[in-house]
Design a protein around this motif. Structure first.
Motif, PDB file in Angstrom:
ATOM      1  N   ASN A  40      30.213  28.780  49.341  1.00  0.00           N
ATOM      2  CA  ASN A  40      29.401  27.734  48.702  1.00  0.00           C
ATOM      3  C   ASN A  40      30.088  27.108  47.498  1.00  0.00           C
ATOM      4  O   ASN A  40      29.442  26.481  46.658  1.00  0.00           O
ATOM      5  N   ALA A  41      31.403  27.260  47.392  1.00  0.00           N
ATOM      6  CA  ALA A  41      32.135  26.803  46.212  1.00  0.00           C
ATOM      7  C   ALA A  41      31.943  25.317  45.930  1.00  0.00           C
ATOM      8  O   ALA A  41      31.907  24.897  44.766  1.00  0.00           O
ATOM      9  N   ALA A  42      31.795  24.519  46.965  1.00  0.00           N
ATOM     10  CA  ALA A  42      31.647  23.070  46.771  1.00  0.00           C
ATOM     11  C   ALA A  42      30.416  22.731  45.932  1.00  0.00           C
ATOM     12  O   ALA A  42      30.393  21.726  45.221  1.00  0.00           O
TER      13      ALA A  42
ATOM     14  N   ASP B 197      36.185  37.530  44.920  1.00  0.00           N
ATOM     15  CA  ASP B 197      35.203  37.463  46.000  1.00  0.00           C
ATOM     16  C   ASP B 197      33.927  36.730  45.601  1.00  0.00           C
ATOM     17  O   ASP B 197      33.312  36.061  46.444  1.00  0.00           O
ATOM     18  N   ALA B 198      33.516  36.846  44.336  1.00  0.00           N
ATOM     19  CA  ALA B 198      32.292  36.166  43.904  1.00  0.00           C
ATOM     20  C   ALA B 198      32.217  36.159  42.389  1.00  0.00           C
ATOM     21  O   ALA B 198      32.837  36.982  41.700  1.00  0.00           O
ATOM     22  N   LEU B 199      31.433  35.218  41.870  1.00  0.00           N
ATOM     23  CA  LEU B 199      31.131  35.134  40.448  1.00  0.00           C
ATOM     24  C   LEU B 199      29.633  34.906  40.283  1.00  0.00           C
ATOM     25  O   LEU B 199      29.037  34.091  40.994  1.00  0.00           O
ATOM     26  N   VAL B 200      29.044  35.610  39.333  1.00  0.00           N
ATOM     27  CA  VAL B 200      27.655  35.363  38.955  1.00  0.00           C
ATOM     28  C   VAL B 200      27.683  34.293  37.866  1.00  0.00           C
ATOM     29  O   VAL B 200      28.327  34.470  36.829  1.00  0.00           O
TER      30      VAL B 200
ATOM     31  N   MET C 176      40.244  30.507  42.001  1.00  0.00           N
ATOM     32  CA  MET C 176      40.527  31.823  42.580  1.00  0.00           C
ATOM     33  C   MET C 176      39.468  32.220  43.607  1.00  0.00           C
ATOM     34  O   MET C 176      39.779  32.871  44.605  1.00  0.00           O
ATOM     35  N   VAL C 177      38.239  31.828  43.383  1.00  0.00           N
ATOM     36  CA  VAL C 177      37.202  32.059  44.393  1.00  0.00           C
ATOM     37  C   VAL C 177      37.479  31.203  45.625  1.00  0.00           C
ATOM     38  O   VAL C 177      37.393  31.681  46.769  1.00  0.00           O
TER      39      VAL C 177
END
Length: 318
Positions: A305-307, A263-266, A256-257
């Motif tokens: 920066n998902a990769a 939008d973001a996950l910590v 989903m990100v």
């Protein structure tokens, strides 16, 4: 609880000078809540890896894992009583509730001098050998910092609160709300979420859209709640109009990100929590010295920066 000295990396396995004799056998309990959540599965996998390494050193571990479920926090109390009845030598605990779980710790394990190690969340009373925990206040601040890059000052933001008696959740909430106010966002009163489930997150966002139709940002203490929030926005044809930031990671939220829906996950490091927790309890049983508090940092996952997170154990399940 005294202030923690936060550290991004803790190499306990090499730092401990243990006095565990060879060919020892220990029965260790691991009590978790929300045990099918990838965060908890990853945490237990870390403990299992540590146990494998201790076996190579001549220390055999019989690990008994119990799952208190997702909604009935009293179940974890009975799980801890069951572990004691099975004669565990030490116990690792991920508390679903910082208040309720403290009672069996005090009345059962502390009373018998059975070592207790807390992996995440914390407890309101009772004694433990070590607490391994994320700096949740900074994680909440991190979420607010990013939210402020997505929204203009004066925008209304809210926390989706599924954990009023969970110390981690409340600390994340405070970190987010304090920083959001500093950065000029308007912080609404927290929106209740009945349970830590996707459906409860969806219902909470549906209710919020009725009471606060001009809300522009939402922060949740867990990835399931924020997934449900997105469903509500999608059904209301408001997807993208409310910025969403969650805490923790699983394969669904990761995708989903990537797709721009969240939008973001910590992101925390539950594998290290379980791994170091097992190291600590076995070291303590062998007469070694153990640290009382271990603090871990967080990373922010975004589409950009998902990769970098593709091989995270919470994504791969390994």
């Amino acid at each position: 609880m005294r202030m923690l000295k936060w550290a991004a990396s803790v190499a306990l396995a090499t730092a401990f000078a243990t006095s565990v004799a060879s060919a020892e056998d220990y029965k260790i309990g691991y009590s978790v809540f929300w045990g099918t959540n990838p965060f908890l599965v990853t945490m237990v996998n870390g403990a299992k890896k540590s146990a494998e390494e201790w076996k190579a050193k001549g220390v055999n571990v019989d690990l008994i894992v119990t799952n208190g479920g997702d909604t009935d926090k009293a179940k974890q109390v009975s799980d801890l009583e069951d572990l004691n009845a099975q004669g565990v030598d030490g116990v690792l605990i991920f508390p679903g509730d910082s208040v309720m779980v403290a009672e069996p710790i005090k009345n059962t394990f502390n009373a018998q001098d059975i070592p207790v190690v807390i992996t995440d969340i914390g407890i309101r009373s009772g004694k433990y050998e070590s607490l391994i925990i994320t700096d949740n206040y900074k994680g909440g601040q991190q979420a607010a910092d990013y939210m402020a890059t997505l929204l203009p000052k004066g925008s209304k933001v809210v926390t989706l609160d599924h954990a009023p008696t969970n110390d981690n959740g409340q600390t994340r909430q405070k970190g987010f709300e304090d920083r959001a106010k500093e950065l000029g966002l308007e912080v609404l009163p927290e929106q209740p979420v009945a349970f830590l489930t996707l459906d409860a997150g969806r219902q909470s966002m549906e209710d919020l859209l009725v009471s606060e139709p001009d809300v522009k940002g939402a922060f949740a203490f867990n990835q399931l709640v924020i997934q449900g929030a997105y469903q509500a926005l999608e059904q209301a044809k408001k997807a993208g109009e409310v910025k969403l930031i969650g805490f923790d990671l699983d394969p669904v939220s990761y995708k989903m990100v990537q797709d721009g829906k969240i939008d973001a996950l910590v992101v925390q490091d539950p594998y290290k929590m379980g791994y170091e927790g097992m190291n600590i309890v076995l070291t303590k049983l062998g007469g070694g010295e153990v640290p009382h508090d271990i603090g871990l940092g967080t990373k922010l996952l975004t589409k950009a920066n998902a990769a970098e997170f593709a091989e995270d154990p919470q994504v791969t399940g390994k």
